[in-house]
Design a protein around this motif. Structure first.
Motif, PDB file in Angstrom:
ATOM      1  N   LYS A 171       0.818  -1.215   0.000  1.00  0.00           N
ATOM      2  CA  LYS A 171       0.000   0.000   0.000  1.00  0.00           C
ATOM      3  C   LYS A 171       0.852   1.266   0.000  1.00  0.00           C
ATOM      4  O   LYS A 171       0.588   2.222  -0.732  1.00  0.00           O
ATOM      5  N   ARG A 172       1.908   1.272   0.851  1.00  0.00           N
ATOM      6  CA  ARG A 172       2.731   2.480   0.967  1.00  0.00           C
ATOM      7  C   ARG A 172       3.538   2.753  -0.302  1.00  0.00           C
ATOM      8  O   ARG A 172       3.995   3.872  -0.523  1.00  0.00           O
ATOM      9  N   ALA A 173       3.742   1.725  -1.119  1.00  0.00           N
ATOM     10  CA  ALA A 173       4.559   1.893  -2.325  1.00  0.00           C
ATOM     11  C   ALA A 173       3.743   2.349  -3.528  1.00  0.00           C
ATOM     12  O   ALA A 173       4.316   2.737  -4.551  1.00  0.00           O
ATOM     13  N   ARG A 174       2.410   2.328  -3.398  1.00  0.00           N
ATOM     14  CA  ARG A 174       1.585   2.608  -4.574  1.00  0.00           C
ATOM     15  C   ARG A 174       1.664   4.058  -5.039  1.00  0.00           C
ATOM     16  O   ARG A 174       1.388   4.357  -6.191  1.00  0.00           O
ATOM     17  N   ASN A 175       2.033   4.946  -4.117  1.00  0.00           N
ATOM     18  CA  ASN A 175       2.154   6.355  -4.501  1.00  0.00           C
ATOM     19  C   ASN A 175       3.509   6.694  -5.109  1.00  0.00           C
ATOM     20  O   ASN A 175       3.718   7.812  -5.580  1.00  0.00           O
ATOM     21  N   LEU A 176       4.420   5.739  -5.084  1.00  0.00           N
ATOM     22  CA  LEU A 176       5.747   5.972  -5.650  1.00  0.00           C
ATOM     23  C   LEU A 176       5.717   5.833  -7.170  1.00  0.00           C
ATOM     24  O   LEU A 176       4.932   5.068  -7.730  1.00  0.00           O
ATOM     25  N   LEU A 177       6.595   6.573  -7.808  1.00  0.00           N
ATOM     26  CA  LEU A 177       6.734   6.449  -9.258  1.00  0.00           C
ATOM     27  C   LEU A 177       7.417   5.124  -9.576  1.00  0.00           C
ATOM     28  O   LEU A 177       8.475   4.803  -9.027  1.00  0.00           O
ATOM     29  N   THR A 178       6.816   4.340 -10.447  1.00  0.00           N
ATOM     30  CA  THR A 178       7.425   3.081 -10.886  1.00  0.00           C
ATOM     31  C   THR A 178       7.783   3.190 -12.358  1.00  0.00           C
ATOM     32  O   THR A 178       7.192   3.979 -13.101  1.00  0.00           O
ATOM     33  N   TYR A 179       8.734   2.378 -12.758  1.00  0.00           N
ATOM     34  CA  TYR A 179       9.254   2.444 -14.128  1.00  0.00           C
ATOM     35  C   TYR A 179       8.998   1.111 -14.823  1.00  0.00           C
ATOM     36  O   TYR A 179       9.616   0.100 -14.460  1.00  0.00           O
ATOM     37  N   PRO A 180       8.076   1.105 -15.797  1.00  0.00           N
ATOM     38  CA  PRO A 180       7.806  -0.146 -16.519  1.00  0.00           C
ATOM     39  C   PRO A 180       8.979  -0.519 -17.414  1.00  0.00           C
ATOM     40  O   PRO A 180       9.454   0.298 -18.207  1.00  0.00           O
ATOM     41  N   ILE A 181       9.457  -1.732 -17.277  1.00  0.00           N
ATOM     42  CA  ILE A 181      10.618  -2.215 -18.029  1.00  0.00           C
ATOM     43  C   ILE A 181      10.234  -3.519 -18.713  1.00  0.00           C
ATOM     44  O   ILE A 181       9.800  -4.469 -18.047  1.00  0.00           O
ATOM     45  N   ARG A 182      10.400  -3.565 -20.032  1.00  0.00           N
ATOM     46  CA  ARG A 182      10.086  -4.809 -20.750  1.00  0.00           C
ATOM     47  C   ARG A 182      11.290  -5.358 -21.511  1.00  0.00           C
ATOM     48  O   ARG A 182      11.311  -6.540 -21.870  1.00  0.00           O
ATOM     49  N   THR A 183      12.264  -4.500 -21.798  1.00  0.00           N
ATOM     50  CA  THR A 183      13.425  -4.937 -22.570  1.00  0.00           C
ATOM     51  C   THR A 183      14.708  -4.479 -21.876  1.00  0.00           C
ATOM     52  O   THR A 183      14.690  -3.584 -21.016  1.00  0.00           O
ATOM     53  N   ARG A 184      15.819  -5.076 -22.252  1.00  0.00           N
ATOM     54  CA  ARG A 184      17.120  -4.674 -21.720  1.00  0.00           C
ATOM     55  C   ARG A 184      17.417  -3.219 -22.097  1.00  0.00           C
ATOM     56  O   ARG A 184      17.993  -2.471 -21.309  1.00  0.00           O
ATOM     57  N   GLU A 185      17.003  -2.808 -23.290  1.00  0.00           N
ATOM     58  CA  GLU A 185      17.233  -1.437 -23.733  1.00  0.00           C
ATOM     59  C   GLU A 185      16.471  -0.443 -22.858  1.00  0.00           C
ATOM     60  O   GLU A 185      16.984   0.626 -22.517  1.00  0.00           O
ATOM     61  N   GLU A 186      15.223  -0.798 -22.490  1.00  0.00           N
ATOM     62  CA  GLU A 186      14.447   0.079 -21.614  1.00  0.00           C
ATOM     63  C   GLU A 186      15.071   0.172 -20.226  1.00  0.00           C
ATOM     64  O   GLU A 186      15.074   1.239 -19.605  1.00  0.00           O
ATOM     65  N   LEU A 187      15.607  -0.943 -19.748  1.00  0.00           N
ATOM     66  CA  LEU A 187      16.278  -0.936 -18.452  1.00  0.00           C
ATOM     67  C   LEU A 187      17.504  -0.031 -18.489  1.00  0.00           C
ATOM     68  O   LEU A 187      17.715   0.802 -17.593  1.00  0.00           O
ATOM     69  N   ASP A 188      18.326  -0.184 -19.538  1.00  0.00           N
ATOM     70  CA  ASP A 188      19.512   0.665 -19.683  1.00  0.00           C
ATOM     71  C   ASP A 188      19.125   2.133 -19.724  1.00  0.00           C
ATOM     72  O   ASP A 188      19.689   2.963 -19.003  1.00  0.00           O
ATOM     73  N   GLY A 189      18.162   2.466 -20.583  1.00  0.00           N
ATOM     74  CA  GLY A 189      17.783   3.858 -20.773  1.00  0.00           C
ATOM     75  C   GLY A 189      17.225   4.481 -19.508  1.00  0.00           C
ATOM     76  O   GLY A 189      17.572   5.621 -19.150  1.00  0.00           O
ATOM     77  N   THR A 190      16.361   3.747 -18.790  1.00  0.00           N
ATOM     78  CA  THR A 190      15.752   4.276 -17.578  1.00  0.00           C
ATOM     79  C   THR A 190      16.790   4.481 -16.480  1.00  0.00           C
ATOM     80  O   THR A 190      16.829   5.524 -15.809  1.00  0.00           O
ATOM     81  N   LEU A 191      17.661   3.485 -16.289  1.00  0.00           N
ATOM     82  CA  LEU A 191      18.669   3.587 -15.240  1.00  0.00           C
ATOM     83  C   LEU A 191      19.646   4.729 -15.524  1.00  0.00           C
ATOM     84  O   LEU A 191      19.986   5.511 -14.628  1.00  0.00           O
ATOM     85  N   LEU A 192      20.097   4.853 -16.769  1.00  0.00           N
ATOM     86  CA  LEU A 192      21.039   5.920 -17.110  1.00  0.00           C
ATOM     87  C   LEU A 192      20.392   7.295 -16.980  1.00  0.00           C
ATOM     88  O   LEU A 192      21.048   8.266 -16.585  1.00  0.00           O
TER      89      LEU A 192
END
Length: 342
Positions: free
Chosen positions: A310-331
């Motif tokens: 419940k406490r985490a639902r207000n946090l911004l989450t980052y949808p990741i489906r590919t390795r490229e999306e993971l790289d781009g979001t983290l960087l």
């Protein structure tokens, strides 16, 4: 800014081309107002030819040349001969305290180079033997987070250094780091030193400040592995739980200590995470720390599973489906840390 030169000719390179490029490096270091730190007075070294290019320019009163060398008579004579051709006010000839025992010369030179490394702000590397002091010095410079500019096109220790730090270079310069690969763009590469020196100071402070904890389910470690690799390549301190302990048990003391030591908590949320009591324990502690002292929490949703706590639902989450999306979001998030964007 003082630039220390590391490198030398190798068997696989054109000696004429090597000398020409080194002189171009020296010329451009002088033009951007840098000072020079060298150790070797011999003409098979990058030091010698960079110096030749450097002294061919008009040097301001604030620019210096430091020559650190071992104190043997033959080396002193060699440095004296070199000094005759250097017409600069701020020339510092610095004999290093070294061993006079026969057979210890290579260690004496290494001591000089280590002293030079301590005094410089940036390191310029070109050539150098893979199994010699150059490679070890560059590894040490990288570990000390010196600003290292390796020109890899002649191979050798400089090429090894470029491979090790290419991700850091890309983070700092974007595609501009590719200029280091082109022997015809030495001048443009050296011009980047000024901006990169300022950026390096900012990055160094940020790297020192940020400590990461990666929370992930043992059944799905691949995203955590990749995140850890990206962070460690950029010299961040990373904690993660690599131990096994049963459901229903409290977070191990060591894990709790590591989470409390971190200021950024990364969770790879997925169905396996949602079914893991100990992952929940880690996330709950991070949420407590977020509320009490502002710990940042980055939640990467890697499979679309709905966020349960419940406490985490207000946090911004980052949808990741590919390795490229993971790289781009983290960087992107790492870049925001440097610029101060939340």
């Amino acid at each position: 800014m003082k630039s220390f030169i590391i490198g030398g000719s190798t068997e696989s390179m054109s000696v004429t081309k090597f000398r020409s490029v080194c002189q171009e490096i020296g010329k451009n270091l002088a033009l951007i107002g840098n000072s020079l730190v060298i150790c070797s007075p011999f003409d098979d070294s990058a030091d010698y030819w960079v110096l030749k290019g450097f002294i061919g320019q008009v040097i301001s009163e604030t620019q210096t040349i430091d020559i650190l060398h071992i104190g043997s008579n033959d080396i002193i004579n060699k440095v004296d001969d070199l000094k005759k051709n250097i017409n600069i006010k701020n020339l510092n000839i610095i004999p290093c305290i070294t061993s006079s025992l026969k057979g210890n010369e290579k260690y004496s030179w290494l001591l000089c180079q280590l002293q030079a490394l301590e005094t410089c702000h940036s390191v310029i590397a070109i050539g150098g033997k893979n199994d010699g002091a150059a490679n070890m010095l560059l590894i040490l410079a990288e570990s000390k987070r010196k600003l290292v500019f390796p020109f890899p096109f002649f191979g050798g220790a400089a090429a090894l250094s470029f491979d090790r730090i290419r991700y850091q270079l890309e983070d700092r310069m974007g595609n501009k780091h590719l200029k280091l690969l082109d022997e015809n763009k030495v001048g443009e590469s050296i011009e980047l030193l000024i901006d990169q020196s300022l950026q390096s100071n900012k990055l160094e402070k940020q790297v020192d400040k940020n400590i990461f904890f990666i929370s992930y389910p043992k059944a799905r470690p691949q995203e955590a592995d990749h995140i850890e690799n990206i962070l460690r390549r950029r010299n961040y301190l990373v904690y993660r739980d690599e131990s096994e302990f049963g459901a229903g048990k409290n977070i191990l003391n060591e894990i709790e200590k590591n989470i409390r030591s971190a200021n950024i908590f990364i969770a790879t949320w997925c169905k396996e995470y949602a079914c893991s009591p100990w992952c929940f324990d880690e996330l709950e502690l991070a949420l407590d720390l977020c509320e009490s002292r502002g710990m940042k929490i980055w939640i990467f949703n890697v499979d679309g599973t709905r966020l349960v706590p419940k406490r985490a639902r207000n946090l911004l989450t980052y949808p990741i489906r590919t390795r490229e999306e993971l790289d781009g979001t983290l960087l992107l998030l790492l870049g925001n840390q440097v610029t101060g964007i939340d």
